[in-house]
Every structure is written in structure tokens, then in C-alpha cells.
Design a protein around this motif. Structure first.
Motif, PDB file in Angstrom:
ATOM      1  N   GLU A 122       0.807  -1.219   0.000  1.00  0.00           N
ATOM      2  CA  GLU A 122       0.000   0.000   0.000  1.00  0.00           C
ATOM      3  C   GLU A 122       0.844   1.275   0.000  1.00  0.00           C
ATOM      4  O   GLU A 122       1.974   1.292   0.455  1.00  0.00           O
ATOM      5  CB  GLU A 122      -0.955   0.014   1.206  1.00  0.00           C
ATOM      6  N   THR A 123       0.271   2.320  -0.523  1.00  0.00           N
ATOM      7  CA  THR A 123       0.852   3.656  -0.431  1.00  0.00           C
ATOM      8  C   THR A 123       0.148   4.384   0.710  1.00  0.00           C
ATOM      9  O   THR A 123      -1.072   4.316   0.820  1.00  0.00           O
ATOM     10  CB  THR A 123       0.641   4.414  -1.751  1.00  0.00           C
ATOM     11  N   ILE A 124       0.926   5.051   1.551  1.00  0.00           N
ATOM     12  CA  ILE A 124       0.333   5.842   2.630  1.00  0.00           C
ATOM     13  C   ILE A 124       0.591   7.320   2.329  1.00  0.00           C
ATOM     14  O   ILE A 124       1.744   7.736   2.187  1.00  0.00           O
ATOM     15  CB  ILE A 124       0.936   5.466   4.006  1.00  0.00           C
ATOM     16  N   LEU A 125      -0.478   8.058   2.183  1.00  0.00           N
ATOM     17  CA  LEU A 125      -0.343   9.486   1.884  1.00  0.00           C
ATOM     18  C   LEU A 125      -0.537  10.280   3.178  1.00  0.00           C
ATOM     19  O   LEU A 125      -1.578  10.177   3.825  1.00  0.00           O
ATOM     20  CB  LEU A 125      -1.352   9.899   0.815  1.00  0.00           C
ATOM     21  N   PHE A 126       0.472  11.057   3.549  1.00  0.00           N
ATOM     22  CA  PHE A 126       0.415  11.844   4.785  1.00  0.00           C
ATOM     23  C   PHE A 126      -0.208  13.209   4.533  1.00  0.00           C
ATOM     24  O   PHE A 126      -0.337  13.640   3.382  1.00  0.00           O
ATOM     25  CB  PHE A 126       1.833  12.018   5.343  1.00  0.00           C
ATOM     26  N   GLN A 127      -0.538  13.870   5.615  1.00  0.00           N
ATOM     27  CA  GLN A 127      -1.089  15.220   5.541  1.00  0.00           C
ATOM     28  C   GLN A 127      -0.203  16.105   4.657  1.00  0.00           C
ATOM     29  O   GLN A 127       1.015  16.152   4.832  1.00  0.00           O
ATOM     30  CB  GLN A 127      -1.178  15.805   6.966  1.00  0.00           C
ATOM     31  N   GLY A 128      -0.825  16.763   3.671  1.00  0.00           N
ATOM     32  CA  GLY A 128      -0.070  17.653   2.788  1.00  0.00           C
ATOM     33  C   GLY A 128       0.609  16.939   1.627  1.00  0.00           C
ATOM     34  O   GLY A 128       1.238  17.575   0.792  1.00  0.00           O
ATOM     35  N   GLY A 129       0.481  15.627   1.580  1.00  0.00           N
ATOM     36  CA  GLY A 129       1.118  14.872   0.500  1.00  0.00           C
ATOM     37  C   GLY A 129       0.367  15.038  -0.812  1.00  0.00           C
ATOM     38  O   GLY A 129      -0.860  15.170  -0.824  1.00  0.00           O
ATOM     39  N   ARG A 130       1.105  15.055  -1.889  1.00  0.00           N
ATOM     40  CA  ARG A 130       0.484  15.132  -3.218  1.00  0.00           C
ATOM     41  C   ARG A 130       1.135  14.072  -4.091  1.00  0.00           C
ATOM     42  O   ARG A 130       2.346  14.051  -4.251  1.00  0.00           O
ATOM     43  CB  ARG A 130       0.665  16.528  -3.834  1.00  0.00           C
ATOM     44  N   PHE A 131       0.297  13.219  -4.649  1.00  0.00           N
ATOM     45  CA  PHE A 131       0.816  12.029  -5.319  1.00  0.00           C
ATOM     46  C   PHE A 131       0.072  11.782  -6.614  1.00  0.00           C
ATOM     47  O   PHE A 131      -1.156  11.763  -6.650  1.00  0.00           O
ATOM     48  CB  PHE A 131       0.640  10.824  -4.375  1.00  0.00           C
ATOM     49  N   GLY A 132       0.825  11.626  -7.680  1.00  0.00           N
ATOM     50  CA  GLY A 132       0.249  11.250  -8.966  1.00  0.00           C
ATOM     51  C   GLY A 132       0.793   9.903  -9.389  1.00  0.00           C
ATOM     52  O   GLY A 132       1.992   9.642  -9.254  1.00  0.00           O
ATOM     53  N   ARG A 133      -0.082   9.066  -9.853  1.00  0.00           N
ATOM     54  CA  ARG A 133       0.341   7.726 -10.256  1.00  0.00           C
ATOM     55  C   ARG A 133      -0.220   7.441 -11.642  1.00  0.00           C
ATOM     56  O   ARG A 133      -1.392   7.704 -11.904  1.00  0.00           O
ATOM     57  CB  ARG A 133      -0.209   6.728  -9.239  1.00  0.00           C
ATOM     58  N   ARG A 134       0.631   6.928 -12.513  1.00  0.00           N
ATOM     59  CA  ARG A 134       0.164   6.543 -13.844  1.00  0.00           C
ATOM     60  C   ARG A 134       0.552   5.106 -14.088  1.00  0.00           C
ATOM     61  O   ARG A 134       1.709   4.731 -13.860  1.00  0.00           O
ATOM     62  CB  ARG A 134       0.862   7.368 -14.922  1.00  0.00           C
ATOM     63  N   LEU A 135      -0.365   4.345 -14.562  1.00  0.00           N
ATOM     64  CA  LEU A 135      -0.087   2.942 -14.854  1.00  0.00           C
ATOM     65  C   LEU A 135      -0.552   2.628 -16.265  1.00  0.00           C
ATOM     66  O   LEU A 135      -1.701   2.880 -16.619  1.00  0.00           O
ATOM     67  CB  LEU A 135      -0.813   2.071 -13.819  1.00  0.00           C
ATOM     68  N   GLU A 136       0.361   2.135 -17.070  1.00  0.00           N
ATOM     69  CA  GLU A 136       0.032   1.747 -18.443  1.00  0.00           C
ATOM     70  C   GLU A 136       0.368   0.281 -18.594  1.00  0.00           C
ATOM     71  O   GLU A 136       1.460  -0.145 -18.202  1.00  0.00           O
ATOM     72  CB  GLU A 136       0.892   2.531 -19.445  1.00  0.00           C
ATOM     73  N   ALA A 137      -0.546  -0.486 -19.142  1.00  0.00           N
ATOM     74  CA  ALA A 137      -0.269  -1.916 -19.329  1.00  0.00           C
ATOM     75  C   ALA A 137      -0.662  -2.341 -20.725  1.00  0.00           C
ATOM     76  O   ALA A 137      -1.697  -1.922 -21.248  1.00  0.00           O
ATOM     77  CB  ALA A 137      -1.025  -2.741 -18.291  1.00  0.00           C
ATOM     78  N   ASP A 138       0.179  -3.175 -21.319  1.00  0.00           N
ATOM     79  CA  ASP A 138      -0.116  -3.789 -22.619  1.00  0.00           C
ATOM     80  C   ASP A 138      -0.041  -5.297 -22.455  1.00  0.00           C
ATOM     81  O   ASP A 138       0.992  -5.823 -22.042  1.00  0.00           O
ATOM     82  CB  ASP A 138       0.884  -3.312 -23.671  1.00  0.00           C
ATOM     83  N   GLY A 166      -3.456  15.701  -2.108  1.00  0.00           N
ATOM     84  CA  GLY A 166      -3.911  15.439  -3.473  1.00  0.00           C
ATOM     85  C   GLY A 166      -3.512  14.049  -3.925  1.00  0.00           C
ATOM     86  O   GLY A 166      -2.435  13.558  -3.576  1.00  0.00           O
ATOM     87  N   PHE A 167      -4.395  13.434  -4.668  1.00  0.00           N
ATOM     88  CA  PHE A 167      -4.097  12.119  -5.238  1.00  0.00           C
ATOM     89  C   PHE A 167      -4.751  12.027  -6.603  1.00  0.00           C
ATOM     90  O   PHE A 167      -5.949  12.302  -6.749  1.00  0.00           O
ATOM     91  CB  PHE A 167      -4.620  11.007  -4.319  1.00  0.00           C
ATOM     92  N   ALA A 168      -3.959  11.692  -7.598  1.00  0.00           N
ATOM     93  CA  ALA A 168      -4.494  11.468  -8.937  1.00  0.00           C
ATOM     94  C   ALA A 168      -3.915  10.166  -9.464  1.00  0.00           C
ATOM     95  O   ALA A 168      -2.712   9.959  -9.405  1.00  0.00           O
ATOM     96  CB  ALA A 168      -4.130  12.624  -9.864  1.00  0.00           C
ATOM     97  N   ASP A 169      -4.768   9.300  -9.912  1.00  0.00           N
ATOM     98  CA  ASP A 169      -4.341   7.985 -10.374  1.00  0.00           C
ATOM     99  C   ASP A 169      -4.905   7.773 -11.771  1.00  0.00           C
ATOM    100  O   ASP A 169      -6.072   8.078 -12.016  1.00  0.00           O
ATOM    101  CB  ASP A 169      -4.896   6.910  -9.421  1.00  0.00           C
ATOM    102  N   ARG A 170      -4.076   7.276 -12.682  1.00  0.00           N
ATOM    103  CA  ARG A 170      -4.559   7.075 -14.037  1.00  0.00           C
ATOM    104  C   ARG A 170      -4.093   5.731 -14.564  1.00  0.00           C
ATOM    105  O   ARG A 170      -2.897   5.483 -14.644  1.00  0.00           O
ATOM    106  CB  ARG A 170      -4.029   8.200 -14.937  1.00  0.00           C
TER     107      ARG A 170
END
Lengths: 279, 230
Positions: A122-138, A166-170
Motif C-alpha cells: 500500500e501507499t500511505i499518503l500523509f497530511q499535505g502529500g500530493r501524489f500522482g500515479r500513472r499505470l500503463e499496461a499492454d 492530493g491524489f491522482a491515479d490514471r
């Protein structure tokens, strides 16, 4: 605003963490073996010997957590006929960002008759953390891909609350070149209050998604629903269409979410979790 | 691209995005049926709260962004870009029933437009996407094909989306017709905001956080008594 979060990668004047791991696996003498391993910066891969014919990779961020401006790139390619499981050594921590967001990019490739299990902890996001994650699969037409990703907002056991972050996952998942599944998560601002809303988290601060693209994905649906029902502290659903299975789980604590995820993955994979999960 | 007078645009949008247009919108609850069953939606406030989140944090917002992308692609005659928006719209479905909901309505909308209100954009979309068409993408393509303005199209689409769900909520909770109207009053600003964001945004702005709504649409598949297909 948050909207620019995933699209921009402004050159930061601050020296930030950079890491890249690229691992490709080939089939040789009936076993899955390293074809190529490239490691750069703070990202490393450890490949413990296993008795079975599948290759296990443990990805490590030696930087010990991420913050604004940090970048990690992971690429795992399971060549034709191989079986690979990749996980992370520990939970990834996203610390308060002074500027920008931490960004993790994952690229997965699954060859013909190959199987890749992408099971980071797991990812743990703390107060004030901003995290962007991109996952591409073929995935090749007859390849199998299992992905389980989870994120916990604050250390839930300590009652921490992420009132700013902030958290953005794609995700973009393609099979035989066609886009079959996409996900786009966007949480910005007072994440704690947003996740209290009934349609979002209903008070749940730990979220997981599981995607299983496989020939037997539809046949496993009932089993997964039964397993979810055995975890009363976790609310979850499962659905199968177009040759894959999608699960979504929400829980008040990271601990309960992890227990459910381990149970579901062990049932789905028919084998114990990679050892890194058990430490 | 042909331009259309304001009156003609209104006439077409009202025709295409009212419940009598043959897309079968009334048979989909977008997971609301489970949310009522589970007690998450039980009165006017909980209904409007849920729907406001769909518009601000969920599929209402994403649909608007996809519609705008399709409108721009079709207006520019960029059929590859239109097909890509269509594929993305379908892939973003979180569950089998939500996938069905957008595919069935998209297909019905596109064939009804082709039969009664033909335009090149819908023909190109149907050629490329075959029968798997995401509903907001079909609407965006048809509107562009008829030279209808994007802002009005977004307002009409989102109104149709939310009015259909208010109607489902009124039947399921159940609520009185006056409460249904109160819900539409309460959601007017949220509809306008989602439309505005789609006009200035693009595909990179896609994003939602409706985890429990998505789970609800999955649980609806095994709900014992059901009036709706989603």
C-alpha cells in the motif's frame, strides 16, 4: 489547481529523488529468467531465488518515501511464456509536498501466454502529500495480468486525518492493442471530508482496486464476492465484463484493507503472498 | 460545419435529451437502486447530496469532459480522435452494469440519430466504433454534426442525466413529485459547474472518486429485487 497535476512535469530547481527500474523477463530452459535489468538512482530491484518456475521481483525505493518533485519509473516486462510477480519491499510513504507532486509511473508488458502479477504494497499518503500515479499496461491477447493497488490516507491506526492533500491515479489497460479498461481517480483538498461523503468513501480512508485480466476472470467472480463478504470491516464489490474482473474495496483502516486484500489475492492466485508482504 | 439557429439548436437538444428519445434511459439507475436499498439514499437531502457528488466528483463530470472531447473531435473532422474518446469512455466504466448503461444508450442514441437526424459525424462514429459507443461521445458527435453549440449541449446532456436519476430516486425512495422538483432546483448550480469545467478542460482532467457509488453498481448485479438494469 489540481487539474495540471498529472500533465505537467515542471523542471524543479530543487534536487529531488529520481529512480528508474526496468526489468524484462524471458523464458529459458522452462523457467522465467532475467532478460535485462536496468537500475538507476534510488530505485532498485531485488530478485530472491525461488524454487518455482516464476520469477519474483521486489522493487525498492532506497529514498525512503516520496515528496513533491520526486519521480519513480518502474517497467516490468513479462516475455512470452513467462510468469512474473513484482511487489514492493514496503509500503510507499508520500510526505508533505512543499512544491509539486510526487509522481510514480509504471509500465507493464505481458507477452503471449505470459502472466504478470503486479502487487505493490500500500501507499500511505500523509497530511499535505500530493501524489500522482500513472499505470500503463499492454497485454497480449492470451496474456494474464493481475494488478492490486491500494492507498491509505493518513496512518489510520493513529487516527491521522488528511485534511489537505492530493491524489491522482490514471490507469490505461490495453489487450491486443485495444483499450479495455481505464481508471481515473482524482481527490484534491480536504480528502478526509471528501471520503466522509457517502458516495465517495462513506468514512473509509483506505481504498484498493484489483484488476484481473485473464481467461478465467469471469469464472472467479462468485468466489471473489464470497471472499469480500467474509471481511465485515471492508466494503467491496466485484464485477466482470469483457474478459476481466474488477474489484473495488473501501475500509476505515489500512489494516483491515490489507487483510482483505491478502485473502482475496491468495484465493485468486492459489499461492501465498510474496515474502515481502509478510515482513 | 453547418451552424444552427438558437431555436433550432434548442429544438434538437430538447428532442434528443428528453425521456421520450428512444435510448431507454428510464431503465438505468446508475447504481442508485443499490444506494436506496443500502440506506445511503433515503430522503431528499441524501438524494441531492449523492447526485451533487456525481456531478462534482464522478461520472457526471467525466461524461461532460468526454462529450466535450467528442464534440471538438467531430467539429474538427478528426475521426481518429473521436474513436479514441469513445474507447476511453467505454473503458472508464467501473462495473459490468455501468458499461452496459453507457453502451446500450450510446448505441441506441447513435442509431436513432442516424435514422432520423443523420449527420456525417454519427456515421463516422458508427463505422469506427461499431456498436460499442459511449453515450456522451455519441451525443457530442451528433451535436457537432448538427452545428449545435457545446455549452448548450453540455447543459442539456447533464440535465437529462440528472433528471433521469432524480426520477429514479423519486420512484425508489419513494419521494413526492415536489421533492423531485426541489432536487432539480438544488442541483442546478452543480450541473452548470460541471458543464463549465468541461468547456475549459480536456481528457487530462478526467477523474472521479465515487468509490462507494462504484461498489454499489457492482452490488446491484446481485440485488434480489430490481426495477432497473443498473
Amino acid at each position: 489547481m489540481f487539474d495540471g497535476f498529472l500533465r505537467s512535469d515542471p523542471a524543479s530547481t530543487l534536487q529531488r529523488l529520481r529512480g528508474r527500474v526496468e526489468l524484462t523477463v524471458k523464458r529459458e530452459a522452462g523457467r522465467s529468467r532475467i532478460d535485462r535489468l536496468y537500475q538507476e538512482g534510488s530505485a532498485k530491484a531485488r530478485l530472491p531465488r525461488t524454487e518455482s518456475d516464476h520469477l519474483e521481483a521486489i522493487l525498492i525505493n532506497t529514498g525512503g518515501g516520496m515528496t513533491g518533485g520526486d519521480r519513480l519509473h518502474m517497467r516490468v516486462g513479462a516475455g512470452d511464456g513467462t510468469s512474473v510477480v513484482a511487489t514492493s519491499q514496503a509500503a510507499e510513504k508520500i510526505y508533505r509536498a512543499v512544491q509539486g507532486a510526487a509522481l510514480m509511473e509504471t509500465r507493464l508488458e505481458v507477452g503471449a501466454a505470459a502472466r504478470l502479477d503486479w502487487l505493490p504494497q500500500e501507499t500511505i499518503l500523509f497530511q499535505g502529500g500530493r501524489f500522482g500515479r500513472r499505470l500503463e499496461a499492454d497485454i497480449a491477447a492470451d496474456g494474464t495480468l493481475l494488478i492490486a493497488e491500494s492507498i491509505v490516507f493518513g496512518r489510520t491506526a493513529r487516527g491521522e486525518r488528511v485534511t489537505e492533500g492530493g491524489f491522482a491515479d490514471r490507469w490505461r489497460i490495453r489487450r491486443a492493442g485495444r483499450l479495455i479498461f481505464a481508471d481515473a481517480i482524482r481527490l484534491d483538498g480536504d480528502i478526509d471530508a471528501l471520503l466522509d461523503r457517502p458516495a465517495l468513501g462513506g468514512g473509509g480512508k483506505a481504498i484498493a482496486a484489483l484488476l484481473y485480466v485473464a481467461a478465467d476472470s469471469h469464472a472467479r467472480l462468485d468466489e471473489m464476492r464470497d471472499a469480500i463478504a467474509r471481511h465485515p470491516q471492508v466494503e467491496g464489490g466485484a464485477s466482470a465484463w469483457n474478459g476481466f474482473l474488477h474489484l473495488r474495496l473501501v475500509s476505515r483502516t489500512g489494516f483491515a484493507l490489507r487483510a482483505a486484500l491478502v485473502d482475496l489475492l491468495q484465493i485468486l492466485r492459489g499461492r501465498p503472498m510474496p515474502r515481502a508482504w509478510m515482513c | 460545419m453547418a451552424t444552427t439557429t438558437t431555436e433550432a439548436a434548442l429544438y434538437r437538444l430538447m428532442t434528443w435529451l428528453t425521456p421520450s428519445f428512444p435510448v431507454g434511459a428510464f431503465s438505468y439507475s446508475h447504481g442508485l437502486e443499490w444506494a436506496v436499498e443500502a440506506g445511503d439514499i433515503r430522503d431528499l437531502d441524501s438524494l441531492t447530496g449523492w447526485l451533487a457528488d456525481l456531478l462534482a466528483q464522478g461520472s457526471g463530470r467525466n461524461d461532460a469532459i468526454l462529450l466535450a472531447e467528442a464534440w471538438r473531435a467531430a467539429s474538427a473532422g478528426d475521426w481518429d480522435r473521436l474513436a479514441e474518446a469513445c474507447a476511453l469512455g467505454l473503458a472508464l466504466s467501473p462495473s459490468q452494469e455501468r458499461h452496459l448503461e453507457t453502451v446500450m444508450q450510446g448505441r441506441s442514441f447513435a442509431s436513432a440519430i442516424a435514422a432520423s437526424w443523420p449527420c456525417a459525424a454519427i456515421d463516422r462514429l458508427r463505422e469506427r466504433a461499431d456498436t460499442a459507443i459511449a453515450y456522451p461521445v455519441a451525443v457530442g458527435a451528433a451535436a457537432a454534426g448538427h452545428g449545435l453549440p457545446l455549452d448548450s449541449t453540455l447543459a442539456a446532456y447533464l440535465h437529462g442525466f440528472i433528471a433521469n436519476l432524480v426520477s429514479a430516486g423519486v420512484r425508489l425512495v419513494p419521494l413526492g413529485q415536489t421533492d423531485g422538483q426541489r432536487a432539480l432546483v438544488a442541483l442546478e448550480d452543480a450541473v452548470a459547474r460541471a458543464a463549465r469545467e468541461a468547456i475549459v478542460g480536456d481528457l487530462d482532467d478526467l477523474g472521479a472518486a465515487m468509490f462507494r457509488a462504484d461498489i454499489g453498481s457492482m452490488k446491484h448485479e446481485t440485488q434480489y429485487t430490481r426495477l432497473f438494469r443498473s
